[in-house]
Structures are given as structure tokens and as C-alpha cells.
Design an enzyme around this catalytic site. Sequence first.
Site, short mmCIF file in Angstrom:
data_model
loop_
_atom_site.label_atom_id
_atom_site.label_comp_id
_atom_site.label_asym_id
_atom_site.label_seq_id
_atom_site.Cartn_x
_atom_site.Cartn_y
_atom_site.Cartn_z
N GLU A 82 3.88 -8.65 -4.84
CA GLU A 82 3.38 -9.10 -3.53
C GLU A 82 2.31 -10.18 -3.72
O GLU A 82 2.05 -10.98 -2.83
CB GLU A 82 2.80 -7.92 -2.75
CG GLU A 82 2.79 -8.15 -1.25
CD GLU A 82 2.55 -6.89 -0.46
OE1 GLU A 82 1.47 -6.27 -0.60
OE2 GLU A 82 3.44 -6.52 0.32
N HIS A 138 16.63 6.53 -22.08
CA HIS A 138 17.96 7.10 -21.75
C HIS A 138 18.53 6.43 -20.51
O HIS A 138 19.45 6.95 -19.88
CB HIS A 138 17.83 8.61 -21.52
CG HIS A 138 17.22 9.34 -22.67
ND1 HIS A 138 17.95 9.98 -23.64
CD2 HIS A 138 15.92 9.47 -23.05
CE1 HIS A 138 17.14 10.49 -24.55
NE2 HIS A 138 15.90 10.22 -24.21
N LYS A 181 9.96 -7.39 9.32
CA LYS A 181 9.55 -6.56 10.47
C LYS A 181 10.06 -7.18 11.78
O LYS A 181 10.56 -6.51 12.66
CB LYS A 181 8.03 -6.44 10.50
CG LYS A 181 7.45 -5.75 9.28
CD LYS A 181 5.93 -5.76 9.33
CE LYS A 181 5.33 -5.27 8.01
NZ LYS A 181 3.85 -5.37 8.00
O1 LIG Z 1 -2.23 -0.69 5.50
P1 LIG Z 1 -1.24 -1.25 6.47
O2 LIG Z 1 -1.84 -2.27 7.39
O3 LIG Z 1 -0.51 -0.17 7.22
O4 LIG Z 1 -0.16 -2.07 5.63
C1 LIG Z 1 0.62 -1.41 4.69
C2 LIG Z 1 1.36 -2.44 3.84
O5 LIG Z 1 2.24 -3.16 4.68
C3 LIG Z 1 2.29 -4.55 4.64
O6 LIG Z 1 3.61 -4.81 4.86
C4 LIG Z 1 1.83 -5.28 3.40
O7 LIG Z 1 2.89 -5.95 2.78
C5 LIG Z 1 1.19 -4.39 2.38
O8 LIG Z 1 0.34 -5.21 1.58
C6 LIG Z 1 0.41 -3.30 3.04
O9 LIG Z 1 -0.23 -2.51 2.06
#
Ligand SMILES: O=P(O)(O)OC[C@H]1O[C@H](O)[C@H](O)[C@@H](O)[C@@H]1O
Length: 528
Positions: free
Chosen positions: A316, A345, A450
Site C-alpha cells: 500500500e 511444503h 469502494k
Molecule cells: O481505519 P479505517 O479508516 O477504517 O481504514 C481501514 C483501511 O482501509 C483503507 O482502505 C486503507 O486502504 C487502509 O490503509 C486502512 O487501514
Amino acid sequence: MPQAFNSRNARFIWAAIGALADDAAHCDADTIVRSKSLGLTVDARRLQLPSAPPLQEAFESMAALERGEVANPDEGRQVGHYWLRDPGLAPEEIREEIYSSWAQIDYLTREASARNVTSLLLLGIGGSALGPQLLSEALGPGSRRIAFLDNTDPDGFHMVLSTIEPASTWVLVMSKSGGTVETRNALIETKAHFRSRGVDFASRSLAVTCAGSRLDQMAIKENWRDRLHLWEFVGGRTSWASVVGLLPAALLGMDWRSLLRGAAACDASTRVADAENPATLLVRAWHSLAGRAMVVLPYRDRLQLFGRYLQQLVMESLGKARDVQGTLVNHGLTVYGNKGSTDQHALLQQLLDGPDDYFAVFVAALEGAHDKESKEVETGVTSSDYLLAFLIGTRRALTAAGRRSLTITLQRVDAFHLGVLLALFERAVGLYAALIGVNAYNQPAVESGKRAASRVLALMLNLRDNVTSAASDADQDDVEMLREYLALQQSERKPSLPTHATPQLQACKRNRTESLSSQALCDGSETG
Ligand SMILES: O=P(O)(O)OC[C@H]1O[C@H](O)[C@H](O)[C@@H](O)[C@@H]1O
């Protein structure tokens, strides 16, 4: 009669450690860093490294980052995870906030004991789960049970929630943004579970999120037990040193201050641009072996999540379409691997006989918590002996096949050395990103998945209600799978909106022809 660990085993171990050194005999000698203070050796002598690239500028940008200059230009943010383990480096007001977060951790640890909390349920995903999962596995078993909901799979919810006793459980809801859908879904399911058992949820729940986030507002409105705040300058993938990792570690009775001590000690060592810097060996490996995958092989069960953890930290951070100048680079460093000797394995056949498209990173921990109880499995040999012998043997086999490997050797897997290991890779990622000119601290691409999912949800809702105009041409190749899914779900499915749908949810249904933005994903909090 098998004997417990004895002097003969010790001789075997020292012989194996000697082999670690002897093996090096045929390697180039200037790429190994041994640090007694860190209990760490990084041995890159089997990588066939060329001389180091110029790193002075990378170190200067790292120094600027630690001074608090904006180091995440795309989001206009500072990058402050190093401050979390050495608050003296942080600007004054932030230093006080870090110290008060530690005091809050201590307070909640006492509260949990006073309330006979026996288990924890952590809701989070990505950096809001991987850090706590790695810490609890590497330093466990803790003084309490911990379970995780880190997805949006009803089977996963059922498997975990069916083992949760709400009355003696604290729920840690972790989301830096406070709006991640998977965590929101897990929250709704968990609230329903508590309600079904007649147990009050709010008094047992802690929100870990940025101040003012939707999760923070919910925790205020519903009067949760407590709220712990995250800083914008700490990314999810480096948040283990914030309350995200330290709170669960503390509630599990782990020595979280030693985690920070180890990381701070490693930071101090990797801050200096000299030959003793262990992080620069990783930077040199990634630079000279660009395009190859990194196969992570920790030879300790406690570290079996380390590869998965590094997938987020490395991929990332370094998997970026453009560099900071805007040039298209599509850079990446693929990480895979689980643990040794198990992976011998699974992966080893291809690592030895397949394409030479990787380099291996062995992680050894010379002293295991239970090595000394290890029984003789053959005359004078124990399981523990085998574990180290398999590491060295596999490394020898790879070297004999002309394959590259780097070895990180820790004294043991305890809080201090885990902190060292995590900080080592965080610094290497930061230095390497500076060297190649990518922003290691944003993740622009993850939003696209998303957004696409919200459009699919809109299509699904319309297909479910037979809105024939639902599917555009672009949707056609998804419609078949969606229809199959809906047919399977349809029989016992409840109406697409809860009967007590709130105005927001009704609006969501009416407007479903547009793509559901991540905000409009029918925030189910009211239904939770
Ligand atoms: O901690 P949050 O805001 O729920 O995000 C949770 C995760 O989702 C995102 O998609 C990012 O890619 C991550 O870097 C992050 O840790």
C-alpha cells in the site's frame, strides 16, 4: 527416553549458529549489519548486491519528515508514526496528546480488570486490524481472549459472534476514517448480537477513530464507554504504535511500552546514514532487485501474520501509479509468504525450480519461548533444532540454486524485538519511497474499488426489485452472477430495506439509480 533440552542440544544450536556464519564464507562480506543493542542482524550477503545507491537525499527527506514537514503531499499531511515511540521528536502539543493517549490506555486497562472483562472483540479492517492481529499473535497468548471481525462476511460474523459472551466482552471498534463499510457492517451485526442476548452494548464499547468522525459522533450520541482518538498524521498501516495497536496489546496484558522501546531504538539506529544502518540493506535490496517479489519466510509460528502485515505496509506504500512528479511509474513490490518450515511444503518447489523472479527474506528468532521444553525427536536433536536447521538448509538450497535471500535474525520474538522488526521495515519503506520518489503515505487507488462496489450495490437493489432498466450494457457481465446470487438469497430474504427503515434508508432506495457514494451507503447505524 526423550530428554528435555540439554547441553548437547546447546552444542547443536551453536553449531547451527556457526553455520549461519560459515555459510557466509562464500558471500560478499560488506552487506551484513549486526546490532547487539537491537538484538538484530540483517544479513544481505546472499543477495549479490551492487554498491549502494546515493541515499543522502532520502535521509534528508526522512529528517524533514521527522521534523514535521509535510511528507504526504497528496493529502497535505505530516507523517508522524516515529513520534509515537519517541514523543520528544513531536511538536509540543502532539507530544502531550501522545502521552495522554498512553494514560488513557493505562486507565482503560485498570477499568477492564475492575469490570472482569474476559474477552475482547475488535472490529476493524486493513491497518485497523492487521496491527492488532500481528501483535496479539506474536506476543500472545494474552491475559484475555481476543477475536476479530475484519470483513463483511456473514459466515465470519456468525463464527466469531457465536463464541462471544457479551456480558464479559469489551468491543473495540477501530476505524481511522470512521466510515469504512466493512467495519460499519460488523458493528451492526455485533450490536444485534448484544441486543439478542439482552446485554447493553454502549457501556462495553470503545471507539478508536479520528475526532469528529461518524464513528466518533455515534459513540458520543450512544454514550459508549470511551472514545480514543487517532491523528491524521498516522496512516492505518503504521498505526500499530498508536492506540490502534497499543490498546488491545495493553488489554491483553502485553508489554506495550517495550514495543515502543524497541521501535524507538531501531528508529535511532536507522535514522543515521552509516554502514551500521540495518534499514539501508533492505533499501539496497529493493532498489537493486526492483521488479522481483519479496517472499517473507519467518521461521516462527508467532510471526505467521508478518507476511500479511507486510503486504499492507509495503504494497500500500510502494504500489503507486505515479511518482511525486506525476510521472507514470506503476511501481510495486509484491510480498507473499507465510512461515517456515510450513512454506517449504508449499512454495519451495517453485522457489527452487521456477522462475528466478523473487528474493527471499528469512526471519529467524534464535530463542523461542518454549524451545527449552523441546523434546528429543532423534538422538540429541529437538524440534527446535529442526526449525533452525530447516531455515539454514532451505537458505543453502536456494543459494545453491543461485537464488537470492536476505536473513533477519532476532534474539527472540518479544515486545522489544517485535518493535524493532516493525520499525525496521517502516523506515526501509520510507527511505526507499524517498529514493524512488513515490508518496509512501497515501492510498489513492483503494477508493476506486469502494466506488465500484457502491455502483454494484445499486444494481443489485434494482435487480432484486426487478427494475428492468437497472442494468446498463457495462453491467451485463455482472448481471448473471448477481441474478444467481439473488436467486439463492431470495427465498428467505427479508425486504431489501429493514421494515423500520429510517428516512436515510428510504432515500437510499428511492435514489438507488445513481451510484451509491460511500457516504450514501445507507448508513445502517440507526438500524444497528
Ligand atoms: O481505519 P479505517 O479508516 O477504517 O481504514 C481501514 C483501511 O482501509 C483503507 O482502505 C486503507 O486502504 C487502509 O490503509 C486502512 O487501514
